[in-house]
Enzyme design. Structure first.
Site, PDB file in Angstrom:
ATOM      1  N   CYS A 113       8.364  12.927  -7.158  1.00  0.00           N
ATOM      2  CA  CYS A 113       9.190  11.758  -7.455  1.00  0.00           C
ATOM      3  C   CYS A 113       9.934  12.019  -8.762  1.00  0.00           C
ATOM      4  CB  CYS A 113       8.338  10.494  -7.515  1.00  0.00           C
ATOM      5  SG  CYS A 113       7.397  10.289  -9.040  1.00  0.00           S
ATOM      6  N   CYS A 115      10.371   1.242  -7.134  1.00  0.00           N
ATOM      7  CA  CYS A 115      10.563   2.700  -7.090  1.00  0.00           C
ATOM      8  C   CYS A 115      11.968   3.067  -6.609  1.00  0.00           C
ATOM      9  CB  CYS A 115       9.515   3.321  -6.168  1.00  0.00           C
ATOM     10  SG  CYS A 115       9.727   5.101  -5.999  1.00  0.00           S
ATOM     11  N   CYS A 152       4.453  -1.543  -7.003  1.00  0.00           N
ATOM     12  CA  CYS A 152       4.715  -0.133  -7.337  1.00  0.00           C
ATOM     13  C   CYS A 152       5.619   0.541  -6.312  1.00  0.00           C
ATOM     14  CB  CYS A 152       3.414   0.637  -7.538  1.00  0.00           C
ATOM     15  SG  CYS A 152       2.248   0.502  -6.180  1.00  0.00           S
ATOM     16  N   CYS A 156      10.164   8.304 -13.150  1.00  0.00           N
ATOM     17  CA  CYS A 156      10.838   7.335 -14.020  1.00  0.00           C
ATOM     18  C   CYS A 156       9.846   6.445 -14.765  1.00  0.00           C
ATOM     19  CB  CYS A 156      11.792   6.471 -13.191  1.00  0.00           C
ATOM     20  SG  CYS A 156      10.926   5.353 -12.076  1.00  0.00           S
ATOM     21  N   CYS A 164       6.847   2.341 -11.986  1.00  0.00           N
ATOM     22  CA  CYS A 164       5.654   1.805 -11.312  1.00  0.00           C
ATOM     23  C   CYS A 164       4.534   1.556 -12.322  1.00  0.00           C
ATOM     24  CB  CYS A 164       5.212   2.727 -10.188  1.00  0.00           C
ATOM     25  SG  CYS A 164       4.978   4.440 -10.683  1.00  0.00           S
ATOM     26  N   CYS A 216       3.225  -2.347 -12.891  1.00  0.00           N
ATOM     27  CA  CYS A 216       1.953  -2.679 -12.209  1.00  0.00           C
ATOM     28  C   CYS A 216       1.284  -3.878 -12.899  1.00  0.00           C
ATOM     29  CB  CYS A 216       1.024  -1.470 -12.240  1.00  0.00           C
ATOM     30  SG  CYS A 216      -0.617  -1.846 -11.598  1.00  0.00           S
ATOM     31  N   ASP A 259      -5.857   5.604   9.609  1.00  0.00           N
ATOM     32  CA  ASP A 259      -6.405   4.990   8.402  1.00  0.00           C
ATOM     33  C   ASP A 259      -7.936   4.942   8.323  1.00  0.00           C
ATOM     34  OD1 ASP A 259      -6.378   3.756   5.943  1.00  0.00           O
ATOM     35  OD2 ASP A 259      -6.151   1.755   6.743  1.00  0.00           O
TER      36      ASP A 259
HETATM   37  S1  SF4 Z   1      -0.405  -2.217  -5.545  1.00  0.00           S
HETATM   38 FE1  SF4 Z   1       0.524  -0.891  -7.102  1.00  0.00          FE
HETATM   39  S2  SF4 Z   1       1.593  -2.278  -8.514  1.00  0.00           S
HETATM   40 FE2  SF4 Z   1       0.198  -3.520  -7.305  1.00  0.00          FE
HETATM   41  S3  SF4 Z   1      -1.640  -3.664  -8.570  1.00  0.00           S
HETATM   42 FE3  SF4 Z   1      -1.962  -1.926  -7.157  1.00  0.00          FE
HETATM   43  S4  SF4 Z   1      -1.245  -0.123  -8.255  1.00  0.00           S
HETATM   44 FE4  SF4 Z   1      -0.467  -1.919  -9.341  1.00  0.00          FE
HETATM   45  S1  SF4 Z   2       8.610   4.298  -9.677  1.00  0.00           S
HETATM   46 FE1  SF4 Z   2       8.726   5.888  -8.098  1.00  0.00          FE
HETATM   47  S2  SF4 Z   2       9.969   7.528  -9.034  1.00  0.00           S
HETATM   48 FE2  SF4 Z   2       9.319   6.184 -10.694  1.00  0.00          FE
HETATM   49  S3  SF4 Z   2       7.420   7.150 -11.452  1.00  0.00           S
HETATM   50 FE3  SF4 Z   2       6.812   5.615  -9.947  1.00  0.00          FE
HETATM   51  S4  SF4 Z   2       6.664   6.746  -8.008  1.00  0.00           S
HETATM   52 FE4  SF4 Z   2       7.823   8.026  -9.435  1.00  0.00          FE
END
Ligand code: SF4
Ligand code: SF4
Length: 309
Positions: free
Chosen positions: A185, A246, A242, A188, A191, A195, A131
């Site tokens: 992916c 998923c 997110c 869909c 996410c 968010c 990282d």
């Molecule tokens: S971790 Fe993912 S869902 Fe959460 S604020 Fe950041 S981008 Fe959005």
């Molecule tokens: S939730 Fe998962 S499968 Fe759906 S758009 Fe986001 S990353 Fe892709």
């Protein structure tokens, strides 16, 4: 960095050792310069300020674009994915929501320890990265065939999901590379809709860009100012939304996390009130060998002040 002359010259033996060290997926890529389109996209992301105050992401551009600068004579990169959460359910007792990866021991220490052991059994010079090195880990994971990057910007390992932490061994020995991942992916869109910060933005080229300035992981962990902001749904440290929405994390039972990543009871049971009255001594004791210490006591108190009372 290590130099030794022992056991392990071939790709299959190295990969077997990495899996024995606890990885759920491993792959190998040639240590070449990244394609121009990747470096240009990254430069645009920085130029648009999407890295927020994370200035370190704007340093060592040359190294970030070419991993051979991380280790003289580097020829291969071994990329490993280690599991850290056994379910998408967020365990919590004190009513606070913590990023899953942070509830156990500090992954920097855990993964470095595990991969250093593997590197010690390899020929040639090696450098273990977890990282902190200027290495585009997710891109290398794709190149090494470990997984693909979802619209949520997370590395997703097929049939395993995204609750994995990446670590690498850069090596001067040449190992047979794996085929890059060609997966995607299922697009869909969950996410993007879920968010809480609207940090994931669809771009004209079909990519989705993460604007760190709007992301609760950045706002609760990386941000370096004292401003108290409203943090929805008791997100005290990081955000997993997110990932938790998923479908790739529902495909199959998630692999068991490394034992070091089992959530610590003393963290899970903390309440907002506990944090607001916590002393430095208590903080140092509870978060010893925890990634959460990065935010310091002042950062946790700032975050706690922004939670719904
Ligand atoms: S971790 Fe993912 S869902 Fe959460 S604020 Fe950041 S981008 Fe959005
Ligand atoms: S939730 Fe998962 S499968 Fe759906 S758009 Fe986001 S990353 Fe892709």
């Amino acid at each position: 960095m290590s130099s030794n002359h022992s056991l392990c010259p071939d790709s299959e033996s190295v990969k077997r050792l990495v899996l024995e060290a606890g990885a759920v997926a491993v792959g190998i890529a040639d240590a070449d310069r990244l394609p121009e389109r990747e470096t240009e996209e990254y430069a645009r992301w920085i130029a648009d300020g999407c890295n927020g105050a994370m200035e370190y992401l704007d340093r060592y551009e040359e190294v970030r674009s070419d991993p051979r600068m991380l280790l003289e004579g580097a020829r291969s990169i071994v990329v490993a994915a280690f599991p850290y959460a056994g379910s998408v359910e967020m365990p919590t007792k004190g009513g606070l929501r913590w990023a899953r990866y942070a509830l156990g021991d500090d992954y920097h220490e855990v993964l470095r320890r595990r991969l250093e052991e593997v590197a010690g059994k390899m020929e040639g010079d090696t450098r273990v990265c977890v990282d902190t090195a200027p290495l585009r880990e997710r891109l290398w994971a794709v190149k090494a065939g470990v997984g693909f990057i979802g619209l949520n910007n997370q590395l997703i390992v097929p049939r395993v999901g995204s609750y994995v932490l990446l670590a690498e061994i850069v090596t001067t020995i040449h190992l047979t590379p794996d085929n890059p991942s060609t997966g995607t992916c299922i697009h869909c869109g969950r996410c993007l809709y879920a968010c809480p910060g609207e940090a994931l933005k669809a771009m004209p080229d079909g990519r989705v860009r993460l604007d760190a300035r709007r992301c609760l992981s950045y706002l609760t962990i990386e941000r370096r100012n004292d401003e108290v902001i409203n943090l929805p749904k008791n997100r005290i440290y990081g955000c997993d939304t997110c990932q938790s929405v998923c479908p790739h994390n529902f495909e199959a039972p998630l692999p068991l996390p490394l034992h070091e990543f089992e959530p610590r009871e003393e963290i899970l049971s903390l309440t907002r009130k506990d944090l607001l009255s916590m002393t430095q001594e208590e903080f140092s004791k509870i978060f010893r060998h925890s990634a959460i210490k990065r935010v310091k006591l002042s950062g946790l108190k700032r975050n706690a002040s922004g939670l719904e009372g």
